[in-house]
Write a protein that holds these residues in place. Sequence first.
Motif, PDB file in Angstrom:
ATOM      1  N   ILE A 100       0.844  -1.197   0.000  1.00  0.00           N
ATOM      2  CA  ILE A 100       0.000   0.000   0.000  1.00  0.00           C
ATOM      3  C   ILE A 100       0.882   1.250   0.000  1.00  0.00           C
ATOM      4  O   ILE A 100       1.831   1.343   0.791  1.00  0.00           O
ATOM      5  N   ARG A 101       0.559   2.175  -0.875  1.00  0.00           N
ATOM      6  CA  ARG A 101       1.239   3.476  -0.886  1.00  0.00           C
ATOM      7  C   ARG A 101       0.332   4.477  -0.189  1.00  0.00           C
ATOM      8  O   ARG A 101      -0.733   4.809  -0.683  1.00  0.00           O
ATOM      9  N   HIS A 102       0.757   4.943   0.954  1.00  0.00           N
ATOM     10  CA  HIS A 102      -0.084   5.692   1.871  1.00  0.00           C
ATOM     11  C   HIS A 102       0.532   7.057   2.121  1.00  0.00           C
ATOM     12  O   HIS A 102       1.755   7.250   1.981  1.00  0.00           O
ATOM     13  N   ILE A 103      -0.309   8.015   2.505  1.00  0.00           N
ATOM     14  CA  ILE A 103       0.173   9.368   2.751  1.00  0.00           C
ATOM     15  C   ILE A 103       1.216   9.408   3.869  1.00  0.00           C
ATOM     16  O   ILE A 103       2.090  10.267   3.916  1.00  0.00           O
ATOM     17  N   LYS A 104       1.149   8.425   4.786  1.00  0.00           N
ATOM     18  CA  LYS A 104       2.114   8.354   5.879  1.00  0.00           C
ATOM     19  C   LYS A 104       3.302   7.444   5.547  1.00  0.00           C
ATOM     20  O   LYS A 104       4.115   7.129   6.413  1.00  0.00           O
ATOM     21  N   ALA A 147      -5.595   3.146   8.098  1.00  0.00           N
ATOM     22  CA  ALA A 147      -6.564   4.117   8.619  1.00  0.00           C
ATOM     23  C   ALA A 147      -6.153   4.608  10.003  1.00  0.00           C
ATOM     24  O   ALA A 147      -6.222   5.816  10.306  1.00  0.00           O
ATOM     25  N   ASN A 148      -5.691   3.705  10.848  1.00  0.00           N
ATOM     26  CA  ASN A 148      -5.268   4.094  12.192  1.00  0.00           C
ATOM     27  C   ASN A 148      -3.961   4.892  12.175  1.00  0.00           C
ATOM     28  O   ASN A 148      -3.685   5.654  13.099  1.00  0.00           O
ATOM     29  N   ARG A 149      -3.194   4.715  11.111  1.00  0.00           N
ATOM     30  CA  ARG A 149      -1.917   5.434  11.012  1.00  0.00           C
ATOM     31  C   ARG A 149      -2.121   6.940  10.900  1.00  0.00           C
ATOM     32  O   ARG A 149      -1.265   7.730  11.333  1.00  0.00           O
ATOM     33  N   LEU A 150      -3.263   7.355  10.358  1.00  0.00           N
ATOM     34  CA  LEU A 150      -3.530   8.784  10.172  1.00  0.00           C
ATOM     35  C   LEU A 150      -3.550   9.533  11.499  1.00  0.00           C
ATOM     36  O   LEU A 150      -3.188  10.705  11.567  1.00  0.00           O
ATOM     37  N   GLU A 157       1.988   2.143  16.855  1.00  0.00           N
ATOM     38  CA  GLU A 157       0.788   2.608  17.555  1.00  0.00           C
ATOM     39  C   GLU A 157      -0.457   2.295  16.739  1.00  0.00           C
ATOM     40  O   GLU A 157      -1.496   1.902  17.287  1.00  0.00           O
ATOM     41  N   ALA A 158      -0.372   2.448  15.426  1.00  0.00           N
ATOM     42  CA  ALA A 158      -1.504   2.129  14.556  1.00  0.00           C
ATOM     43  C   ALA A 158      -1.843   0.644  14.629  1.00  0.00           C
ATOM     44  O   ALA A 158      -3.023   0.252  14.649  1.00  0.00           O
TER      45      ALA A 158
END
Length: 479
Positions: A100-104, A147-150, A157-158
């Motif tokens: 997954i390429r994610h904003i975080k 989703a939790n990473r946001l 923690e996520a």
Amino acid sequence: MFNSIHEECGVFGIFMPKTCNIAEDVYLALYALQHRGQESCGIAVNDDGVFTHFKGDGLVPDVFTKQRLDGLGKGNIAIGHVRYSTTGGKNVNNIQPIVIRHIKGNLAVAHNGNLVNADEIRRSFELKGGIFHGTSDTESIAYTISANRLNSKSTEEAIEKSLSQIKGAYSCVVMTATKLIAFRDENGFRPLCIGKMQDGGWCVSSESCALDTLGAEFVRDVLPGEIVTIDSDGVHSNKTHCKNKGNVCIFEYIYFARPDSTIDGASVEQARIRAGEFLAEENPVDADIVIGVPDSGLDAALGYSRQSGIPYAIGFVKNRYIGRSFIQPSQKQRESAVRIKLNVIKENIKGKRVIMIDDSIVRGTTCAAIVNLLREAGAKEVHMRVSSPPFKHPCYFGTDVDDEENLIACKYPTVDEIAKAIGVDSLAYLSVDATYKLAQNASVGFCNGCFTGNYPIAVPKVKFKDKFEQKMNRMSVLD
């Protein structure tokens, strides 16, 4: 075991202090874990935050040619996966690792197990506009972590937040730009262990046999509920969710795992030998020889022989260069495949009263074909002993145990009727009580819900397990 229980998946992750040809190590580890999944495989490599991955249908050496391994490039973190599908079905988008390429930041996930609430998680994301590319529950895990990473300070923690949302069996490895993270569900249904590489790196694996292949030192098992993070500062542990002793799947010891592996402190080979010893104590029979059905029946046969004093003999030679019999498209072809895969050593069988040990009976059709091979070879009597209790209930945690209507132990009310159906002179199973004593010195408890119907956690309230899985596979018609 043939035409019966399908293997699990296998996961592997590695963190090295310096950039190297890391994909080669993952390749060797997946080769060692091939028994856990022979449908597809994949590797993802991290080179300073840039992820390169390749995955495909087939066995590890077929998918990963030298050219493809070279194409993955160098890196210092990598994860890999071998797969047999339970929830998700055959779909190229279900092959792991899921990247997954994610904003975080980029995220890659590999998972062994099965969620019981994957459909609920998926639907909650879809109602918010989420788009799923496949049908596996691993994608639900990856999306939940993302989703939790946001709203989290770190991926760890996520993941910690995610553990209270995903329900079921999961032993996972996660790769970020700078870290390798491994975590296990609170029951520890599926195994996961930590190893130390000779040149200062660290690795995590479904089984310790993969560590041995790489010359890595076994350090310890990941605890049920534990989150282990490996980065440039070393190994860190979060045990916030380590709430109980755990309940590893007992079938890991009976069938799934390689005999040279140690799971949660107990030797797999010794567990199988003990199963045979208990079988001999509980279900003696007068006979001339004891034989095992390759491969997982062999150690149990040795245990039965030692305990009973009846000589152990080689009854079958296994052809190791063909696919598994249960992937044949028709029952007739599956039964024919038994003759291709197994051949009887007639000189050891003719005129003998034979005790045949196998790890389980599911539907019984292929078992009957194996018994017939012994009859044709001139066996005077065939007595079957099974190193597990009868399957009477489906599994929702990753083992592909069928619905009750398809299980021979549910179809026939007595063991004698099952014996008649498969063509043996006598039949006996290992007791449920004995399963608690197989894995001597194990640090965990055991799940034997497929035998007893008593599951460590709540399972889906559906009449048929395949209906539950069809919900997860609803996209597969578009493949």
